[in-house]
Design an enzyme around this catalytic site. Sequence first.
Site, mmCIF file in Angstrom:
data_model
loop_
_atom_site.group_PDB
_atom_site.id
_atom_site.type_symbol
_atom_site.label_atom_id
_atom_site.label_comp_id
_atom_site.label_asym_id
_atom_site.label_seq_id
_atom_site.Cartn_x
_atom_site.Cartn_y
_atom_site.Cartn_z
ATOM 1 N N HIS A 196 0.833 -1.201 0.000
ATOM 2 C CA HIS A 196 0.000 0.000 0.000
ATOM 3 C C HIS A 196 0.873 1.259 0.000
ATOM 4 C CE1 HIS A 196 -3.694 2.192 0.703
ATOM 5 N NE2 HIS A 196 -2.944 3.005 1.427
ATOM 6 N N GLU A 438 -1.262 -16.227 -18.858
ATOM 7 C CA GLU A 438 -0.280 -16.091 -17.775
ATOM 8 C C GLU A 438 0.032 -17.430 -17.116
ATOM 9 O OE1 GLU A 438 -1.758 -13.353 -14.812
ATOM 10 O OE2 GLU A 438 -3.815 -14.042 -15.018
ATOM 11 N N ASP A 462 2.983 -13.321 -13.965
ATOM 12 C CA ASP A 462 2.704 -14.691 -13.541
ATOM 13 C C ASP A 462 3.295 -15.721 -14.503
ATOM 14 O OD1 ASP A 462 1.343 -14.551 -11.073
ATOM 15 O OD2 ASP A 462 -0.373 -13.670 -12.115
ATOM 16 N N CYS A 509 0.263 -7.150 -20.734
ATOM 17 C CA CYS A 509 0.008 -6.211 -19.644
ATOM 18 C C CYS A 509 0.870 -6.498 -18.421
ATOM 19 C CB CYS A 509 -1.468 -6.198 -19.273
ATOM 20 S SG CYS A 509 -2.063 -7.804 -18.749
HETATM 21 C C1 PEP Z 1 0.498 -10.544 -14.785
HETATM 22 O O1 PEP Z 1 0.429 -11.581 -14.133
HETATM 23 O O2 PEP Z 1 1.395 -10.295 -15.603
HETATM 24 C C2 PEP Z 1 -0.506 -9.484 -14.593
HETATM 25 C C3 PEP Z 1 -0.536 -8.417 -15.358
HETATM 26 O O3 PEP Z 1 -1.384 -9.630 -13.583
HETATM 27 P P1 PEP Z 1 -1.052 -9.374 -12.038
HETATM 28 O O4 PEP Z 1 0.277 -8.683 -11.954
HETATM 29 O O5 PEP Z 1 -2.173 -8.524 -11.549
HETATM 30 O O6 PEP Z 1 -1.047 -10.764 -11.491
HETATM 31 MG MG MG Z 2 -1.339 -12.173 -13.055
#
Ligand code: PEP
Ligand code: MG
Length: 588
Positions: A196, A438, A462, A509
């Site tokens: 946070h 992922e 991930d 992403c």
């Molecule tokens: C990822 O796993 O790359 C992703 C964008 O999701 P998070 O980081 O929220 O797990």
């Molecule tokens: Mg993820």
Amino acid sequence: MTKKREIVLKGIPASPGIVTGKAFLFGREQYTITKRNIKDDQIQDEIKRFKDALVQTKNEIVEIKKRISDEMGVEHGQIFSAHLLVIDDSMLIEEVVLKLKKDKLSIEYTFQDVLRKYIKIFSEMDDEYLKERISDINDVGRRILKNIIGVKEDILSNLKEKVIVVAYDLSPSDTATMHKKNVKGFATDIGGRTSHTAIMAKSLEIPAVVGLETLTRKVESGDVVIIDGTHGIVIINPSQKTLKRYEMDREKFAEIGKQLLELKDMPCVTLDGRKIELAANIEVPEDVPSVIAHGANGIGLYRTEYFYMNKKDLPSEEEQYKAYASVAKMVKPYYVVIRTLDLGGDKFLSQFEVPQQMNPFMGWRAIRFCLARPDIFKTQLRAILRASAHGKLKVMYPMISGVEELKQANAILEEVKKELKKSAVPFDENIEVGAMIEVPSAALTSDILAKEVDFFSIGTNDLIQYSLAVDRVNEKIAYLYEPAHPAILRLIKSVIENGHNAGIWVGMCGEMAGDIIMTIILLGLGLDEFSTSPIAIPEIKRIIRSVTISQAKEIAQEAVSLPTGKEVEKFAKKKLKELVPDLAIEVE
Ligand code: PEP
Ligand code: MG
């Protein structure tokens, strides 16, 4: 006076930028509590002091909650709901009163004693959720203590000069009372990139470094410190030479930042005219202005977990609808990819009774949880669909591991669409649906998955941890967490090829999309969309605008033939420096 030695510490970058200033050591033990005996006829007065302090503390927390909700959004304010729960805990209150009557020691001493006992019990529990509540108890406890002994001021909100706050940890109410004008930056011993504290620092746009481990043992109030939030470095008592170097870096950083922002309205196209989507990742609607200021073409990942965190109740359809619709309207005519709830792993949500799991990253989470709880899933999908009437929304499922899950999720989406149609509620009937790639099994079967969706977004955070068996939050094995590993490049290559063969677009992403070392390779592998934190956008745009697709393809081809991640990185850096010599971020 002997000159103090320069000390350099490396931590985790939490919020970028460079700042130099005087350290202000902010500790938790600011109140001296003495053991004082009381007489029988003082007991009622002491209880009254305690009750008054509770009321005062509650008012303060309600006030902070309101201010933070107004300034930073309801989601940020929600963290204080957990604090209000602590203050209303009748067991704690009763125990303090009973002990006071029995031991006949001052209320501040008695309260501190009970508080310590609570913290000890919670810290010895196996339940991770209860362990996490320790910081709430600590935070509220400190506030109550302050009010019992009548310390008038909140230290951080009354700083008389501009300082760099140094602390073991900063609680949400500490950061909430910080005023940007007098806090130039901060650094803490503990905390991770997604804590946070780090999120707050980014929202306040002040440089910060967390996870420095021994910082508070090495710095004294008044010491000069440099915070390099971009690289996660803190320098205590810098030499004149270091100060000069960082001042130059700071000026360079600010100048390049300005220049980069000039790219804001320029199209994201390669030298030979290929348009690439450059989007941003957000957590709350309040992040949108920064997305627009940095010149993104849309939002490639709207993480919706924040909605469910630190709340007593589940977010309602209405509440979600309002937030999604406001983001859709703000970002229009660009698109927004809303990811459905990605519970689990390091994203623990307070109100769910999720059993403790041996392996939380591989457990009952994300789409697995949503398919098991269609009530929660449908509420979110209804809110997303309703909001789709106000802009260009896309929906995306996290943690898909096989085609059955994808089909089940789509079937639920169709059900919700039907219900909305029946009630004549407007929504975008052609809303695009995507899957995050992922999990390695999803990457390896992406040819099958591609038939069920309109797009893929590769979640490298991930994907890397699962493919390389490297826990993404464990700093001890961080050296093995290699985005450039040949296994990762091969998986990405095949996902993009499978997506394109099925006629769908493929984005990314995960953090890798904002890693400038990898941009040209990803471009050459055919990635259609990069979605990253707003701050990284201008630099990625500049790189994309500096190369041709054929150059990128050639580089990608050579990169995937290399045997190790280290070699890929070395090669990618060399090519990047050749093609984009004037980078904002130094590539060594
Ligand atoms: C990822 O796993 O790359 C992703 C964008 O999701 P998070 O980081 O929220 O797990
Ligand atoms: Mg993820």
